[in-house]
Design a protein around this motif. Structure first.
Motif, PDB file in Angstrom:
ATOM      1  N   GLY A  41     -41.694 -27.196 -60.745  1.00 44.28           N
ATOM      2  CA  GLY A  41     -40.345 -27.563 -60.323  1.00 44.28           C
ATOM      3  C   GLY A  41     -40.178 -29.059 -60.146  1.00 44.28           C
ATOM      4  O   GLY A  41     -39.169 -29.633 -60.572  1.00 44.28           O
ATOM      5  N   LEU A  42     -41.169 -29.693 -59.557  1.00 45.09           N
ATOM      6  CA  LEU A  42     -41.117 -31.147 -59.339  1.00 45.09           C
ATOM      7  C   LEU A  42     -41.101 -31.928 -60.648  1.00 45.09           C
ATOM      8  O   LEU A  42     -40.412 -32.945 -60.763  1.00 45.09           O
ATOM      9  N   LEU A  43     -41.885 -31.465 -61.612  1.00 45.32           N
ATOM     10  CA  LEU A  43     -42.069 -32.210 -62.858  1.00 45.32           C
ATOM     11  C   LEU A  43     -41.151 -31.752 -63.988  1.00 45.32           C
ATOM     12  O   LEU A  43     -41.174 -32.348 -65.063  1.00 45.32           O
ATOM     13  N   GLY A  44     -40.392 -30.683 -63.763  1.00 47.69           N
ATOM     14  CA  GLY A  44     -39.619 -30.121 -64.870  1.00 47.69           C
ATOM     15  C   GLY A  44     -40.548 -29.579 -65.947  1.00 47.69           C
ATOM     16  O   GLY A  44     -40.275 -29.696 -67.141  1.00 47.69           O
ATOM     17  N   ALA A  45     -41.654 -28.992 -65.504  1.00 52.40           N
ATOM     18  CA  ALA A  45     -42.704 -28.525 -66.408  1.00 52.40           C
ATOM     19  C   ALA A  45     -42.580 -27.033 -66.665  1.00 52.40           C
ATOM     20  O   ALA A  45     -41.905 -26.304 -65.937  1.00 52.40           O
ATOM     21  N   ARG A  46     -43.258 -26.598 -67.695  1.00 51.63           N
ATOM     22  CA  ARG A  46     -43.440 -25.171 -67.958  1.00 51.63           C
ATOM     23  C   ARG A  46     -44.712 -24.744 -67.238  1.00 51.63           C
ATOM     24  O   ARG A  46     -45.687 -25.505 -67.169  1.00 51.63           O
ATOM     25  N   LEU A  47     -44.718 -23.533 -66.716  1.00 52.65           N
ATOM     26  CA  LEU A  47     -45.873 -22.999 -66.001  1.00 52.65           C
ATOM     27  C   LEU A  47     -46.410 -21.793 -66.750  1.00 52.65           C
ATOM     28  O   LEU A  47     -45.667 -20.844 -67.041  1.00 52.65           O
ATOM     29  N   LEU A  48     -47.704 -21.832 -67.070  1.00 54.96           N
ATOM     30  CA  LEU A  48     -48.385 -20.684 -67.658  1.00 54.96           C
ATOM     31  C   LEU A  48     -49.540 -20.312 -66.736  1.00 54.96           C
ATOM     32  O   LEU A  48     -50.594 -20.948 -66.745  1.00 54.96           O
ATOM     33  N   ASP A  49     -49.311 -19.296 -65.928  1.00 62.75           N
ATOM     34  CA  ASP A  49     -50.331 -18.791 -65.006  1.00 62.75           C
ATOM     35  C   ASP A  49     -51.325 -17.920 -65.769  1.00 62.75           C
ATOM     36  O   ASP A  49     -50.932 -17.160 -66.671  1.00 62.75           O
ATOM     37  N   ASN A  50     -52.591 -18.003 -65.424  1.00 60.71           N
ATOM     38  CA  ASN A  50     -53.606 -17.231 -66.139  1.00 60.71           C
ATOM     39  C   ASN A  50     -53.333 -15.733 -66.102  1.00 60.71           C
ATOM     40  O   ASN A  50     -53.660 -15.022 -67.048  1.00 60.71           O
ATOM     41  N   HIS A  51     -52.701 -15.238 -65.053  1.00 64.28           N
ATOM     42  CA  HIS A  51     -52.437 -13.796 -64.989  1.00 64.28           C
ATOM     43  C   HIS A  51     -51.344 -13.371 -65.967  1.00 64.28           C
ATOM     44  O   HIS A  51     -51.291 -12.205 -66.348  1.00 64.28           O
ATOM     45  N   THR A  52     -50.504 -14.292 -66.389  1.00 64.30           N
ATOM     46  CA  THR A  52     -49.520 -13.972 -67.421  1.00 64.30           C
ATOM     47  C   THR A  52     -50.245 -13.532 -68.688  1.00 64.30           C
ATOM     48  O   THR A  52     -49.810 -12.613 -69.379  1.00 64.30           O
ATOM     49  N   ILE A  53     -51.355 -14.157 -68.953  1.00 61.61           N
ATOM     50  CA  ILE A  53     -52.164 -13.817 -70.128  1.00 61.61           C
ATOM     51  C   ILE A  53     -53.055 -12.608 -69.849  1.00 61.61           C
ATOM     52  O   ILE A  53     -53.087 -11.649 -70.613  1.00 61.61           O
ATOM     53  N   LEU A  54     -53.751 -12.631 -68.725  1.00 64.88           N
ATOM     54  CA  LEU A  54     -54.701 -11.560 -68.410  1.00 64.88           C
ATOM     55  C   LEU A  54     -54.027 -10.213 -68.197  1.00 64.88           C
ATOM     56  O   LEU A  54     -54.601  -9.166 -68.545  1.00 64.88           O
ATOM     57  N   ASN A  55     -52.829 -10.207 -67.645  1.00 67.53           N
ATOM     58  CA  ASN A  55     -52.182  -8.942 -67.302  1.00 67.53           C
ATOM     59  C   ASN A  55     -51.933  -8.057 -68.513  1.00 67.53           C
ATOM     60  O   ASN A  55     -51.926  -6.833 -68.393  1.00 67.53           O
ATOM     61  N   VAL A  56     -51.732  -8.652 -69.677  1.00 61.08           N
ATOM     62  CA  VAL A  56     -51.564  -7.832 -70.886  1.00 61.08           C
ATOM     63  C   VAL A  56     -52.865  -7.068 -71.155  1.00 61.08           C
ATOM     64  O   VAL A  56     -52.848  -5.858 -71.412  1.00 61.08           O
ATOM     65  N   GLY A  57     -53.976  -7.758 -71.068  1.00 58.99           N
ATOM     66  CA  GLY A  57     -55.267  -7.092 -71.248  1.00 58.99           C
ATOM     67  C   GLY A  57     -55.511  -6.025 -70.199  1.00 58.99           C
ATOM     68  O   GLY A  57     -55.968  -4.918 -70.516  1.00 58.99           O
ATOM     69  N   TYR A  58     -55.181  -6.337 -68.930  1.00 62.36           N
ATOM     70  CA  TYR A  58     -55.362  -5.354 -67.862  1.00 62.36           C
ATOM     71  C   TYR A  58     -54.509  -4.111 -68.108  1.00 62.36           C
ATOM     72  O   TYR A  58     -54.923  -2.993 -67.809  1.00 62.36           O
ATOM     73  N   ALA A  59     -53.313  -4.304 -68.637  1.00 59.55           N
ATOM     74  CA  ALA A  59     -52.373  -3.192 -68.804  1.00 59.55           C
ATOM     75  C   ALA A  59     -52.760  -2.240 -69.930  1.00 59.55           C
ATOM     76  O   ALA A  59     -52.495  -1.043 -69.831  1.00 59.55           O
ATOM     77  N   VAL A  60     -53.360  -2.759 -70.991  1.00 61.35           N
ATOM     78  CA  VAL A  60     -53.529  -1.917 -72.176  1.00 61.35           C
ATOM     79  C   VAL A  60     -54.984  -1.672 -72.584  1.00 61.35           C
ATOM     80  O   VAL A  60     -55.216  -0.987 -73.579  1.00 61.35           O
ATOM     81  N   THR A  61     -55.934  -2.227 -71.844  1.00 57.98           N
ATOM     82  CA  THR A  61     -57.346  -2.029 -72.201  1.00 57.98           C
ATOM     83  C   THR A  61     -58.170  -1.803 -70.945  1.00 57.98           C
ATOM     84  O   THR A  61     -57.694  -1.978 -69.822  1.00 57.98           O
TER      85      THR A  61
END
Length: 181
Positions: free
Chosen positions: A22-42
């Protein structure tokens, strides 16, 4: 620029990352955004899990490369060595490669806090609901066999946020990376 927030579970990576983005006007990619797909389907930890996570990470990183270079990106993860798994090191290598492909600086901000603060944070309902690590004994076992690292970053710094509100910690990180231009 890429800003990577590293730290043990419960150190505040996602909370601080949201404030920092929010401070930097940045995009945020949290590791769980990636990991959760693996957790959900495998099955967690299976070959299919790692294959899925690698594929999701590849898509996410490809999209980051399409962002304008002036858009900062904040990433979160636990980057460790030891403990028998080389996957965290592989993930860190992918982050280093992403910075190189993007032609930008990679800042590694490692978040730390007191054991008491970490234990309190681990037990929150939000962590349990998000399927994040919430067992202090499991974390203690991981910490006994692994070490945090961030070799290869353009610059790196540790931030103790035991007594800092997430907004203040994010402001300290923003000031640090801003100092580099």
């Amino acid at each position: 620029m890429l800003i990577h927030l590293n730290g043990w579970p419960g150190s505040g990576k996602l909370t601080v990352g949201r404030c920092l983005a929010g401070l930097l006007g940045a995009r945020l990619l949290d590791n769980h955004t990636i990991l959760n797909v693996g957790y959900a389907v495998t099955e967690r930890g299976s070959a299919a899990f790692y294959e899925t996570v690698r594929a999701v990470r590849a898509v996410a990183f490809a999209r980051i490369l399409e962002l304008p270079p002036e858009v900062p990106v904040v990433l979160t993860n636990v980057v460790t060595r030891g403990g028998g798994s080389s996957f965290p090191e592989e993930t860190w290598r992918a982050v280093i490669d992403l910075a190189a492909l993007r032609g930008c600086a990679l800042f590694s901000a490692t978040l730390t806090c007191s054991p008491e603060a970490r234990a309190r944070r681990l037990g929150t309902a939000g962590r349990v609901a998000a399927d994040k690590m919430h067992d202090p004994a499991a974390l203690a076992a991981a910490m006994a066999t692994r070490v945090l690292f961030d070799d290869g970053a353009t610059d790196r710094r540790w931030f103790d946020n035991t007594d800092l509100a997430p907004e203040r910690c994010a402001a300290a990180i923003a000031a640090w990376v801003g100092h580099h231009g």
